[in-house]
Each structure stands twice: as structure tokens, then as C-alpha cells.
Scaffold this active site. Structure first.
Site, PDB file in Angstrom:
ATOM      1  N   GLN A 135      -1.283  -6.456-134.557  1.00 21.74           N
ATOM      2  CA  GLN A 135      -0.076  -7.286-134.595  1.00 21.74           C
ATOM      3  C   GLN A 135       0.312  -7.744-136.000  1.00 21.74           C
ATOM      4  OE1 GLN A 135      -1.633  -9.656-130.989  1.00 21.74           O
ATOM      5  NE2 GLN A 135       0.581  -9.845-130.797  1.00 21.74           N
ATOM      6  N   ARG A 171      -9.531 -16.805-136.049  1.00 19.22           N
ATOM      7  CA  ARG A 171      -9.806 -15.735-135.091  1.00 19.22           C
ATOM      8  C   ARG A 171      -8.930 -14.529-135.422  1.00 19.22           C
ATOM      9  NH1 ARG A 171      -7.416 -14.741-129.321  1.00 19.22           N
ATOM     10  NH2 ARG A 171      -8.627 -12.916-128.780  1.00 19.22           N
ATOM     11  N   HIS A 223      -9.036  -5.911-129.364  1.00 21.15           N
ATOM     12  CA  HIS A 223      -7.768  -6.546-129.012  1.00 21.15           C
ATOM     13  C   HIS A 223      -6.730  -5.423-128.821  1.00 21.15           C
ATOM     14  CE1 HIS A 223      -5.555 -10.616-129.225  1.00 21.15           C
ATOM     15  NE2 HIS A 223      -4.684  -9.743-128.779  1.00 21.15           N
ATOM     16  N   ASN A 271     -10.487  -8.878-125.458  1.00 23.07           N
ATOM     17  CA  ASN A 271      -9.412  -9.844-125.252  1.00 23.07           C
ATOM     18  C   ASN A 271      -8.628  -9.531-123.981  1.00 23.07           C
ATOM     19  OD1 ASN A 271      -7.501 -11.990-126.289  1.00 23.07           O
ATOM     20  ND2 ASN A 271      -6.080 -10.265-126.104  1.00 23.07           N
ATOM     21  N   GLU A 272      -8.603 -10.455-123.052  1.00 26.45           N
ATOM     22  CA  GLU A 272      -7.725 -10.432-121.872  1.00 26.45           C
ATOM     23  C   GLU A 272      -7.760  -9.149-121.042  1.00 26.45           C
ATOM     24  OE1 GLU A 272      -3.723 -11.452-122.897  1.00 26.45           O
ATOM     25  OE2 GLU A 272      -4.232 -13.504-123.408  1.00 26.45           O
ATOM     26  N   ASN A 285      -7.465 -17.917-123.079  1.00 23.73           N
ATOM     27  CA  ASN A 285      -6.100 -17.923-123.612  1.00 23.73           C
ATOM     28  C   ASN A 285      -5.210 -18.543-122.540  1.00 23.73           C
ATOM     29  OD1 ASN A 285      -7.187 -16.472-125.699  1.00 23.73           O
ATOM     30  ND2 ASN A 285      -6.222 -14.523-125.149  1.00 23.73           N
ATOM     31  N   TYR A 342      -1.349 -20.286-121.705  1.00 26.38           N
ATOM     32  CA  TYR A 342       0.016 -20.509-122.197  1.00 26.38           C
ATOM     33  C   TYR A 342       0.863 -21.373-121.287  1.00 26.38           C
ATOM     34  CZ  TYR A 342      -0.748 -17.115-125.886  1.00 26.38           C
ATOM     35  OH  TYR A 342      -1.222 -16.486-127.009  1.00 26.38           O
ATOM     36  N   GLU A 369      -6.561 -18.911-127.505  1.00 29.18           N
ATOM     37  CA  GLU A 369      -5.113 -18.812-127.762  1.00 29.18           C
ATOM     38  C   GLU A 369      -4.397 -19.894-126.967  1.00 29.18           C
ATOM     39  OE1 GLU A 369      -3.236 -14.979-127.021  1.00 29.18           O
ATOM     40  OE2 GLU A 369      -4.930 -13.924-127.932  1.00 29.18           O
ATOM     41  N   TRP A 427      -2.174 -19.814-131.078  1.00 24.50           N
ATOM     42  CA  TRP A 427      -1.572 -18.500-131.238  1.00 24.50           C
ATOM     43  C   TRP A 427      -0.151 -18.763-131.689  1.00 24.50           C
ATOM     44  CZ3 TRP A 427      -3.474 -13.654-131.250  1.00 24.50           C
ATOM     45  CH2 TRP A 427      -2.526 -12.637-131.430  1.00 24.50           C
ATOM     46  N   GLU A 461       4.906  -8.491-131.230  1.00 25.76           N
ATOM     47  CA  GLU A 461       4.529  -8.982-129.903  1.00 25.76           C
ATOM     48  C   GLU A 461       4.525  -7.857-128.871  1.00 25.76           C
ATOM     49  OE1 GLU A 461       3.435 -11.507-128.104  1.00 25.76           O
ATOM     50  OE2 GLU A 461       2.889 -12.526-129.949  1.00 25.76           O
ATOM     51  N   TRP A 462       3.761  -6.818-129.118  1.00 32.19           N
ATOM     52  CA  TRP A 462       3.580  -5.726-128.165  1.00 32.19           C
ATOM     53  C   TRP A 462       4.922  -5.219-127.626  1.00 32.19           C
ATOM     54  CZ3 TRP A 462      -1.087  -4.542-129.486  1.00 32.19           C
ATOM     55  CH2 TRP A 462      -2.031  -5.547-129.741  1.00 32.19           C
TER      56      TRP A 462
END
Ligand code: BGC
Length: 507
Positions: free
Chosen positions: A43, A101, A146, A190-191, A329, A331, A400, A443, A450-451
């Protein structure tokens, strides 16, 4: 007058009918609380093909099919952090974070994904980077995976192929060997949920495999095995390095949309299927019963064996207990419901159909620029207490937490400031009520790729001018406020710095 001045620091409450004024403990984070910020390699690094780096699926697919990213961009250059890392470390230092991180790009150190060739320039880069962080008293908190899988495995089954588990083991061993004398915090993966959903259920993200209700579970299973493999390698070969290894999950908090029994069940199923799918095998030793039962029942209705392959006894033992901490993470919160309208709402078979609940975000919560992310800090508090009560109070780091805004907000990103303050306040309350949460990472340090959304959403404490050849970074209000929170260990809602007074300076 006197009373009004003092009131905020005192609480009035009756004892035996008499009202007494008692000093309330000032809410304060302890000095050793790990305040940080997060990022990931693809990213922000750019330099996608320099110094011997091999291609990852994220280098490959956006070149081949640019339309998979909404604004048809990619991260060939992005914030150029590979080249500008010294400047970024200066920014981190000024921000005052105790930890940073970031993730290691697998193909920078193993260009074809395997140990056939270990790239000395890749190793040298991350060693320099880690050394400089430590010289500035910033602890490296490293994510090993990631999402930027080597292309060599991307075309070949990727996380659907059990061989990837072994290749991941080979890679992490190289990383522990090369950096473990300096790095004491490792996140394996990650996730898994988000990655398996978008890459292997919906087929929207590289390697674009659409396998609804099947690939998703296989991916999750292999990721659990990959995580466990990494943990076991560390435990057996590198424990003398004295670090901690954990898994990072994304976890949003579900709230029942009504008082109905069905909605209460929907909350329990949400937690079991979204979070328990990964956390239960690691902490309790097997998939949650709610998950196996729901997938088995849906599969039976569709005339097949359960699409979720059970873990063997050997696999259960291998995965069980593989954590020194859990990374979370978080949000947003979501509203969940289960009623007739959910029947037929989702494709069959699919993970969503297996869960069988409707999800939306509450319109009354403050909005970010993403429809499905809104501010609701009490949900964060509830999540932390749920983890404490359900999973034997594990050591937790919030790896995050953040709030995306559009570029129209400029530097004066008050909504992000409110969000961070409210979530940190909820975190302090959760700690006061027994949560073993010892760290928090915003984050993100700076705006980044952003992907699938490209560059539309601005999560950064620092704005990045992507049109500038030097990718100028500028502190937003949120950076200045976060810096003050870290400095004082407290949240002062009256602190209102003007980011424009900084005349566009970095810090
Ligand atoms: C991911 C990040 C991403 C962030 C915000 C998380 O799912 O780990 O890479 O940028 O969410 O969308």
C-alpha cells in the site's frame, strides 16, 4: 462559580443519604501502553520492481486487469515509502509513536516466493529500516503477510493450495533469521476473513478466484495452518529471540436490530462465523459449533457434504494455542437481523447464505466516506469485553483502527479526530473493566493505496500529495491531536490545533 470550575474532575454521589464529592481517577494510559500507527508494504512502498524484487499477485493483476481497481490505479509508486523511508521515520519520531506496524514484502526477500534465492538487497533494506526505527526508539511491529502473495503461487492455487502453507513457513523462517534479533513483535497473517472473502469467495481481489461457499473456507483453513506453522517455527527455533507472535483478525461489533430472539441468535452467529472461525481453533482448539452446524445444514440442503472441511485431530492440536497475543483490526459496528426477508437474499451456496443474516450500518452514527464504516465507539468497548470474556482475556493489540474521509476534508479532518478520541476513550473504559488490551495502532500513518478502492479514501494521519514527484506528506489535524494524546497519555477534547498554521510542514 467554584463548583463549575471543579466539577469536571469530581463526581457527586450519595453515601448513606449524604452527597459527597469524590475525586474521580483521571483517565490516563499507562506509560508502557503501545501507541502506534500501521501501514502495509504494497500500500505504501512503491518501487515494485527494484533491487531484485519479484512480482506479487498485486504487482501482476492490476497491470493485467486495471479495472479490478475502481479508479484503475495501482501501487507501482504509491507513497514511495521504499525510497522515502528515512523521512517517514522522522515523521514517526515527531509523532512520538512507540511502535510502527509495517509489513514485509515476501517477494522483496524471496523473489520467486521460495528459498531458492534469498535476495540480499531485500534483506539489507529491511535491516536498515528496522535499525533506524530502533535508533529512534520506535519498536518494529512486523506483519509477515499483508496480502501480497508471490505470483508464483498466485497462479497455482494460492491459499487454496496446502503447499502454500509450507512455502509460507519457509519464508517466515528466513524473516525470523534475518530480523528476529531486532524484531520482537510478529503478526503472521493480516485479516484472513477479508482476504478469503474478497479473493476466494467473491473473486474481486487477486488472484481473482470466485469459489463461493467453498474457496472461502479452504482459504481460511490454510491460513490457520499457515499461521500455526509460523508460530510453531518461532516457538521451536527462535523463542530464544524473546519475541511475541500473533494473528491479526478484523472484527466488527454486531448489534441486534430488534429485541427478537432471531436477532439475538444472529448476533451470536455473526460472532461465531466471522470471528470464531479463526479465533476458536487458535484459542479453544476447534471451529465453533455454530459455524460447523450452519455450514453443514446449508450444505445438506444443497445435497452436498459440508463445504467446511472439519479440522483433523492432528490439525486441531497443531493450531491450538498458537498465540502470544491477538491482533484486532476494528473499524465499525454493524446492525444484524434475521427474518424472512433474509431467505433468498444471497447466492447459494455462499458464505453469506450460510451465515443467513442481514447486515447494515446505522444511519444515525457519524459517517465516514465509506458507506459501511461509521463511528460507534460503544461497539468497540463491547468487542473488547467480548474478547476478554469469551477467550480467557488474551493479550490484545488493536493493530488497526481508523476512519476514511474524502480528499475534500483537507487537513482539518475533525471527524477523524472525534473518531480516534471516542475509540480511545472506549478502549480506556474497556481496560478499566478488565480488558488486557496493551496497544493501539491507527490505520494509517499516511494516505495509501486502498486495494480495490485505489486512492479514493484517505485514512492517513498525514496527507500524501500523490501528484507531487516527492509525494509530499503533510500533517492533518488528526496527526497533531494523536501526537498530543501520546505525549500526555490523556484525551483533552479542548485541544484544537490548526493544521494550516503548520504551513504545510511535515510535522
Ligand atoms: C486492511 C488494510 C486496509 C484497511 C482499510 C484493513 O482491512 O488490513 O490493508 O487498508 O482495512 O480499508
Amino acid at each position: 462559580m467554584w463548583l463549575w470550575t471543579v466539577l469536571p474532575f469530581f463526581t457527586l454521589f450519595p453515601v448513606d443519604g449524604v452527597v459527597v464529592v469524590t475525586p474521580e481517577l483521571e483517565k490516563r494510559f499507562p506509560d508502557n501502553f503501545l501507541f502506534g500507527v500501521s501501514s502495509s508494504a504494497y500500500q505504501i512502498e512503491g518501487s515494485w520492481n527494484v533491487d531484485g524484487k519479484g512480482q506479487s499477485i498485486w504487482d501482476y493483476y492490476p497491470h493485467k486487469q486495471p479495472e479490478i481497481v475502481q479508479d484503475c490505479t495501482n501501487a507501482d509508486v504509491t507513497a514511495d515509502s521504499y525510497r522515502l523511508f528515512k523521512q517517514d521515520i522522522q515523521i514517526l519520531k515527531h509523532l512520538g509513536v512507540k511502535s510502527y506496524r509495517f509489513s514485509i514484502s515476501w517477494t522483496r526477500i524471496l523473489p520467486d516466493g521460495t528459498t531458492n534465492y534469498i535476495n540480499p538487497r531485500g534483506i539489507a533494506h529491511y535491516r536498515k529500516f528496522i535499525d533506524l526505527l530502533l535508533e529512534n526508539d520506535i519498536l518494529p511491529f512486523v506483519t509477515l503477510f499483508h496480502w501480497d502473495l508471490p505470483i508464483a503461487f498466485g497462479k497455482n492455487g494460492s491459499w487454496l493450495n496446502e503447499n502454500t502453507v509450507d512455502r509460507f513457513g519457509d519464508y517466515v523462517r528466513v524473516a525470523f533469521l534475518a530480523f528476529g534479533d531486532k524484531v520482537k513483535h510478529w503478526i503472521t497473517i493480516n485479516e484472513p476473513y477479508i482476504l478469503c472473502l474478497y479473493s476466494y469467495e467473491l473473486g474481486m481481489l487477486p488472484p481473482l478466484i470466485k469459489s463461493p461457499g467453498k474457496g472461502f473456507y479452504e482459504c481460511g483453513r490454510n491460513m490457520l495452518l499457515g499461521h500455526a506453522k509460523a508460530y510453531r517455527i518461532y516457538d521451536e527455533e527462535f523463542r530464544f529471540q524473546g519475541g511475541e507472535v500473533g494473528l491479526t483478525l478484523d472484527a466488527q461489533w454486531p448489534i441486534a436490530a430488534s429485541g427478537s430472539e432471531e436477532d439475538a441468535e444472529a448476533v451470536k452467529d455473526y460472532l461465531a462465523l466471522y470471528v470464531g472461525q479463526y479465533l476458536d481453533p487458535v484459542i479453544k482448539g476447534d471451529y465453533p459449533q455454530r459455524l460447523t452446524a450452519r455450514v453443514a445444514a446449508a450444505s445438506a440442503r444443497q445435497g452436498t457434504e459440508s463445504r467446511l472441511r472439519p479440522l483433523t485431530e492432528e490439525e486441531k492440536k497443531f493450531i491450538h494455542g498458537t498465540y502470544d497475543f491477538i491482533g484486532i483490526n476494528h473499524y465499525t459496528s454493524v446492525m444484524v437481523y434475521r427474518n424472512e426477508s433474509v431467505n433468498g437474499m444471497y447466492e447459494k451456496p455462499s458464505f453469506y447464505d450460510d451465515v443467513g443474516i442481514g447486515i447494515y450500518v446505522n444511519d444515525s452514527w457519524p459517517a465516514s466516506s465509506l458507506d459501511f464504516m461509521k463511528e460507534y465507539a460503544p461497539g468497540f468497548y463491547s468487542l473488547l469485553l467480548y474478547l476478554k470474556d469469551t477467550y480467557n482475556n488474551p493479550l490484545v493489540y488493536i493493530t488497526e483502527n481508523g476512519f476514511p474521509l474524502s480528499s475534500a476534508e483537507g487537513l482539518d479532518d475533525r471527524k477523524k479526530v472525534n473518531y480516534i478520541r471516542n475509540y480511545l476513550d472506549a478502549l480506556m473504559d474497556a481496560r478499566a473493566d478488565g480488558s488486557n488490551c496493551q496497544g493501539y495502532f491507527v490505520w494509517s500513518l499516511m494516505d495509501s493505496f486502498e486495494w480495490a478502492a485505489g486512492y479514493q479514501y484517505k485514512f492517513g494521519l498525514y496527507q500524501v500529495d500523490f501528484d507531487d514527484p516527492d509525494k509530499k506528506r503533510t500533517a492533518r489535524k488528526s496527526a497533531l491531536v494523536y501526537k498530543e494524546i501520546i505525549r500526555t497519555g490523556t484525551i483533552d477534547v479542548s485541544y484544537d490545533p490548526d493544521p494550516y498554521q503548520h504551513n504545510g510542514s511535515l510535522y
